[in-house]
Design a protein around this motif. Structure first.
Motif, PDB file in Angstrom:
ATOM      1  N   UNK A 174      -4.985 -23.794 -62.802  1.00 60.64           N
ATOM      2  CA  UNK A 174      -4.787 -25.229 -62.929  1.00 60.64           C
ATOM      3  C   UNK A 174      -3.322 -25.603 -62.673  1.00 60.64           C
ATOM      4  N   UNK A 175      -2.394 -24.836 -63.233  1.00 58.43           N
ATOM      5  CA  UNK A 175      -0.984 -25.121 -63.008  1.00 58.43           C
ATOM      6  C   UNK A 175      -0.610 -24.963 -61.543  1.00 58.43           C
ATOM      7  N   UNK A 176      -1.177 -23.970 -60.880  1.00 60.47           N
ATOM      8  CA  UNK A 176      -0.918 -23.772 -59.463  1.00 60.47           C
ATOM      9  C   UNK A 176      -1.408 -24.970 -58.652  1.00 60.47           C
ATOM     10  N   UNK A 215       1.170 -27.595 -56.524  1.00 60.46           N
ATOM     11  CA  UNK A 215       1.028 -27.835 -55.086  1.00 60.46           C
ATOM     12  C   UNK A 215       1.148 -29.316 -54.762  1.00 60.46           C
ATOM     13  N   UNK A 216       0.780 -30.178 -55.694  1.00 59.53           N
ATOM     14  CA  UNK A 216       0.864 -31.613 -55.478  1.00 59.53           C
ATOM     15  C   UNK A 216       2.309 -32.080 -55.384  1.00 59.53           C
ATOM     16  N   UNK A 271      -5.283 -29.365 -50.039  1.00 67.48           N
ATOM     17  CA  UNK A 271      -6.729 -29.576 -49.980  1.00 67.48           C
ATOM     18  C   UNK A 271      -7.377 -29.508 -51.356  1.00 67.48           C
ATOM     19  N   UNK A 272      -6.680 -30.032 -52.354  1.00 63.95           N
ATOM     20  CA  UNK A 272      -7.210 -30.014 -53.716  1.00 63.95           C
ATOM     21  C   UNK A 272      -8.346 -30.993 -53.933  1.00 63.95           C
ATOM     22  N   UNK A 326      -8.053 -37.964 -47.150  1.00 59.03           N
ATOM     23  CA  UNK A 326      -7.353 -39.253 -47.229  1.00 59.03           C
ATOM     24  C   UNK A 326      -7.046 -39.787 -45.834  1.00 59.03           C
ATOM     25  N   UNK A 327      -6.569 -38.916 -44.942  1.00 62.13           N
ATOM     26  CA  UNK A 327      -6.250 -39.336 -43.572  1.00 62.13           C
ATOM     27  C   UNK A 327      -7.516 -39.749 -42.826  1.00 62.13           C
TER      28      UNK A 327
END
Length: 183
Positions: free
Chosen positions: A1-3, A7-8, A26-27, A35-36
């Motif tokens: 979860x922390x990883x 990444x964000x 790609x979470x 989103x794109x």
């Protein structure tokens, strides 16, 4: 979860490869490719154009800001403009985007909101000035110079035109890369 959360907060490592950019972001809650693609569907602006614009403006850094001026030649002072975030949107233009889209919770530091802003801006440029939604060069000139200057026929100096050419080349590179992502 922390990883996943860490990444964000970091910019992608390989910003010249759109597949790598999407792979690194790609979470479940923050999927840049989704989103794109949503923005492309909403505004008709191709993903490579959107991504090249964000890449040129911020290098995919959520906290990007323009340089500061110097007081007395050495003391860091105010930023040269109110531009901030992935899209480097100015305060006034961001407020217009929020009003017109009703997206009052949008943040310039959130990729999905920033790429939606870029799509909105490019779409308005296309509608107002007859620029094709895949004409990265002219879309970027209007983005960089602003609608008022672009509408008056201002196409910037050689440096600005160089930025637009580089953004156009990046969009073409991204389009080719996208056709091979996952292969």
């Amino acid at each position: 979860m922390l990883l996943a959360l860490s990444a964000c907060a970091t910019a992608p490592n390989h910003i010249n490869n759109v597949c790598a950019v999407f792979d690194q972001n790609d979470g479940w809650f923050d999927n840049w490719q989704s989103a794109a693609e949503r923005t492309q569907e909403k505004y008709g602006v191709p993903v490579p154009v959107l991504m090249a614009t964000v890449r040129k403006e911020s290098g995919f850094k959520s906290n990007a800001r323009p340089p500061r001026t110097k007081l007395l030649g050495f003391i860091p002072w105010k930023h040269v403009s109110s531009a901030t975030g992935f899209s480097q949107a100015l305060d006034g233009t961001w407020s217009q985007y929020q009003r017109e889209t009703g997206n009052w919770a949008a943040r310039r530091t959130k990729f999905a909101d920033a790429v939606d802003f870029v799509g909105w801006y490019h779409s308005k440029t296309a509608d107002s000035y007859g620029v094709a939604r895949n004409d990265t060069y002219n879309l970027y000139l209007a983005y960089y110079l602003g609608w008022t200057a672009y509408g008056r026929g201002n196409r910037g100096d050689a440096g600005v035109q160089g930025y637009a050419r580089a953004t156009d080349k990046m969009a073409r590179d991204y389009a080719q890369q996208l056709s091979q992502c996952g292969n």
